[in-house]
Design an enzyme around this catalytic site. Structure first.
Site, PDB file in Angstrom:
ATOM      1  N   ASP A  26      97.528  20.068 117.820  1.00  0.00           N
ATOM      2  CA  ASP A  26      96.513  19.066 117.480  1.00  0.00           C
ATOM      3  C   ASP A  26      96.102  19.348 116.046  1.00  0.00           C
ATOM      4  OD1 ASP A  26      94.226  17.581 117.072  1.00  0.00           O
ATOM      5  OD2 ASP A  26      93.037  18.576 118.623  1.00  0.00           O
ATOM      6  N   LYS A  87      93.120  15.476 106.337  1.00  0.00           N
ATOM      7  CA  LYS A  87      93.756  14.487 107.214  1.00  0.00           C
ATOM      8  C   LYS A  87      93.367  13.057 106.838  1.00  0.00           C
ATOM      9  CE  LYS A  87      94.159  13.617 112.201  1.00  0.00           C
ATOM     10  NZ  LYS A  87      93.743  14.165 113.522  1.00  0.00           N
ATOM     11  N   GLU A 185      96.969  10.960 119.781  1.00  0.00           N
ATOM     12  CA  GLU A 185      95.963  11.870 120.337  1.00  0.00           C
ATOM     13  C   GLU A 185      95.443  11.393 121.693  1.00  0.00           C
ATOM     14  OE1 GLU A 185      93.209  12.187 117.080  1.00  0.00           O
ATOM     15  OE2 GLU A 185      94.687  13.258 115.856  1.00  0.00           O
TER      16      GLU A 185
HETATM   17 MG    MG Z   1      89.284  15.871 117.072  1.00  0.00          MG
END
Ligand code: MG
Ligand code: ADP
Length: 615
Positions: A26, A87, A185
């Protein structure tokens, strides 16, 4: 057996020490997590200090780079050249950056094309910064596992565009990782809860983190997830609550804090906020100012933010052309979903109890690891290679008991125990059926055999274990064993043999058409049983902790229990579910006080510093 040395086929020798396993990553905006799965169970990987949640920060200095906690420490010490939240810049051009600049504390290089950042006397791209983070995570995995793992599944937000996805893949390549797949995600979160093992369904994934909020509506069909809609707010997160607490503090002092001081205050506010999940009150003390926060104050500060998240949920539903009742389940992701108000409001909005048993910081990485394992084992087919029709056996009254449900990935095996119906019964007919309906007559009988040699016993005393196993080629073996005498019978059947594809389609759609009427009755009975259990639980909680009730609360709870009992007596399952939700909502604050009490008594005997160090 002797220890034989293995020799490979010429030309097929695998690289020495090459590992076939793959990790799940992640790669988050503020935090990243690496995780690994084996035999369908995922675990987070901890660094040498036992930490699984790694800050997504990189500190460039002296020509090198340090990542994670060390970079965060440098940032706290006021070092420049620390890059955070990179990101937000993935795949963005310099022209795009206007939209995210508010969150970027470091200097951008001038110029056209992709964003470049100025650090430590040089320029780096967001891809390179992400690559540093990925290398660091790979290193943590290698240290913990004692071997290098060079393949990974990496998660990205559902809304990431092609450029951002390509940038993420490039970062992985620079870090020496082969990307088996990028997955969304929200899909990873759904996988972590095993939702892919269910029948089809529609799920909402509610991700409330530090700086961002995202909600996705996923449709699961035949084991494959499709994103129906996403919505979110890139400037809405738990940080806003920290700022709101800090604002209360700043009203009490006269100084205008320098950025570093403000950072220190925000960190204190955040700690206090997080402590409120396990304590009644939390104090913030800074520069002579002092506040005692409690749950009520936190909820007041969080309420407008939670409302904004629900507005996003409503717009995602609207984009998906669905209403909240169409959602079969909600998964909670992100640290801010630990706030009780968030859980309550999400449960109310979607009228269903959210999935929250996994750590919301880890859930995405765990799902990625499960997908990584699946891809290394079964190749691409795994999510798709499923049995097309449910398999079960006939029980009393010609009712089908399904042992393996349609869309279960193969190979698989399921056992269930059955018993005799009559006193002295010595044989049992096992009728193996295939199909989606609840009655044997509406399904297809694949094979039948008789288990004999059951010792005569009272009805219900014999224990017959029936096992259905399907191998990778789709071959079904059914065996039945009486556990007292050990009598065994077994038969091999090929469930799809003789069934054309169209026939399978027809049987599935027939199952769907009738399924409603068939199962409604079952569901109603289950809802009643569940509701009775909730009433019992509430009763025993009140008995145990009556002193924790606030004035008037008992009367409200009693009133709601009466309404629920009326619903149980009726035929309307939705009404029962609704009244159960209402009861849960009313009992919620009381339950929270009980939990706080339990936690406080568990914590007493430890000093405050011990508790703080856990954060
Ligand atoms: Mg997060
Ligand atoms: P992101 O995905 O944006 O990196 P995370 O999912 O890591 O964010 O969530 C971080 C946020 O969760 C922070 O604002 C943090 O304060 C908040 N958080 C973590 N634990 C708790 C808690 N127990 N109560 C309230 N907020 C929490």
């Amino acid at each position: 057996m002797a220890n034989l040395i293995q020799i490979y086929e010429p030309g097929e020798t695998p690289l020495p020490h090459a590992d076939t396993a793959a990790i799940g990553i992640d790669l988050g905006t503020t935090h990243s997590v690496v995780s690994i799965a084996s035999d369908g169970v995922a675990e987070p990987i901890h660094d040498a200090h036992g930490r699984a949640v790694i800050p997504s920060m990189v500190h460039y200095s002296g020509g090198g780079a340090v990542v994670g906690h060390a970079a965060k420490f440098a940032y706290r010490e006021g070092e420049s050249d620390v890059i955070a939240s990179v990101k937000r810049l993935m795949g963005k051009s310099a022209a795009d950056v206007e939209t995210v600049a508010g969150h970027i504390a470091y200097e951008m290089a001038e110029g056209e094309g992709l964003v470049r950042l100025k650090v430590d006397g040089k320029q780096v791209t967001p891809v390179e910064v992400s690559a540093e983070i990925l290398s660091h995570l790979r290193g943590i995995a290698a240290d913990a596992l004692g071997r290098d793992v060079a393949r990974a599944v990496i998660t990205v937000p559902a809304y990431f565009d092609d450029a951002a996805r390509a940038a993420t893949k490039d970062a992985a390549r620079i870090a020496g990782l082969e990307v088996l797949r990028l997955i969304n995600e929200p899909t990873a979160a759904a996988l972590a809860y095993g939702l892919d093992q269910k029948q089809d369904g529609i799920f909402a994934i509610y991700d409330f983190g530090g700086g961002t909020f995202d909600v996705s509506i996923l449709k699961l069909e035949n084991g494959v997830f499709q994103v129906l809609a996403t919505a979110g707010d890139t400037k809405l997160g738990g940080d806003d609550i920290d700022h709101a607490i800090a604002a209360l503090m700043l009203e009490k002092v006269d100084i205008a804090p320098a950025p570093a001081e403000l950072g220190e205050l925000l960190a204190l506010c955040r700690l206090a906020k997080e402590r409120l999940s396990t304590a009644e009150t939390a104090a913030v003390t800074w520069r002579g100012a002092h506040i005692d926060l409690d749950g009520g104050m936190l909820e007041q500060l969080a309420a407008p933010l939670v409302d904004r998240t629900l507005a996003c949920c409503a717009s995602a539903l609207q984009d998906a052309k669905l209403n909240a009742e169409a959602i079969d389940g909600v998964v909670l992701v992100g640290g801010s979903t630990r706030i009780a108000l968030v859980k309550r409001e999400v449960a109310r909005f979607f009228a269903s109890k959210p999935y929250d048993s996994l750590d919301p910081d880890l859930v995405v990485a765990l799902g990625a690891a499960l997908q990584a394992e699946a891809l290394t084992k079964g190749g691409d087919h795994l999510l798709l290679d499923v049995i097309a029709l449910s398999l079960g056996l006939e029980t009393m009254g010609g009712i089908v008991e399904k042992l393996i449900h349609r869309n279960t990935p193969i190979p698989c095996a399921v056992s269930q125990e059955f018993t005799t119906y009559q006193d002295g019964q010595t044989a049992m007919k096992i009728n193996v059926v295939q199909g989606e309906r609840e009655k044997t007559d509406d399904c297809r009988s694949l094979a039948a055999f008789t288990l004999s040699g059951i010792p005569p016993m009272a009805a219900g005393a014999a224990r017959i274990q029936v096992t259905f196993s399907i191998d990778a080629d789709g071959l079904l073996t059914v065996s039945a064993k009486e556990l007292v005498s050990g009598a065994v019978q077994q038969i091999e059947v090929n469930p799809s043999y003789g069934l054309a594809f169209e026939e399978i389609e027809r049987m599935v759609s027939a199952g769907m058409k009738h399924a409603r009427g068939d199962i409604l009755e079952r569901l109603l009975i289950e809802a009643r049983v569940d509701a009775e259990r909730v009433i019992m639980d509430v009763g025993s909680a009140i008995k145990a902790d009556e002193a924790l009730l606030k004035p008037g609360e008992l009367a409200m709870i009693d009133g709601q229990i009466a309404r629920l009992k009326t619903a149980i007596a009726g035929e309307n399952r939705e009404r029962i579910d609704h009244e159960v939700h209402q009861l849960n909502a009313i009992v919620g604050p009381f339950a929270q006080r009980r939990m706080d009490k339990a936690i406080n008594s568990a914590l007493s005997g430890r000093s405050v510093d011990d508790v703080n160090n856990d954060n």
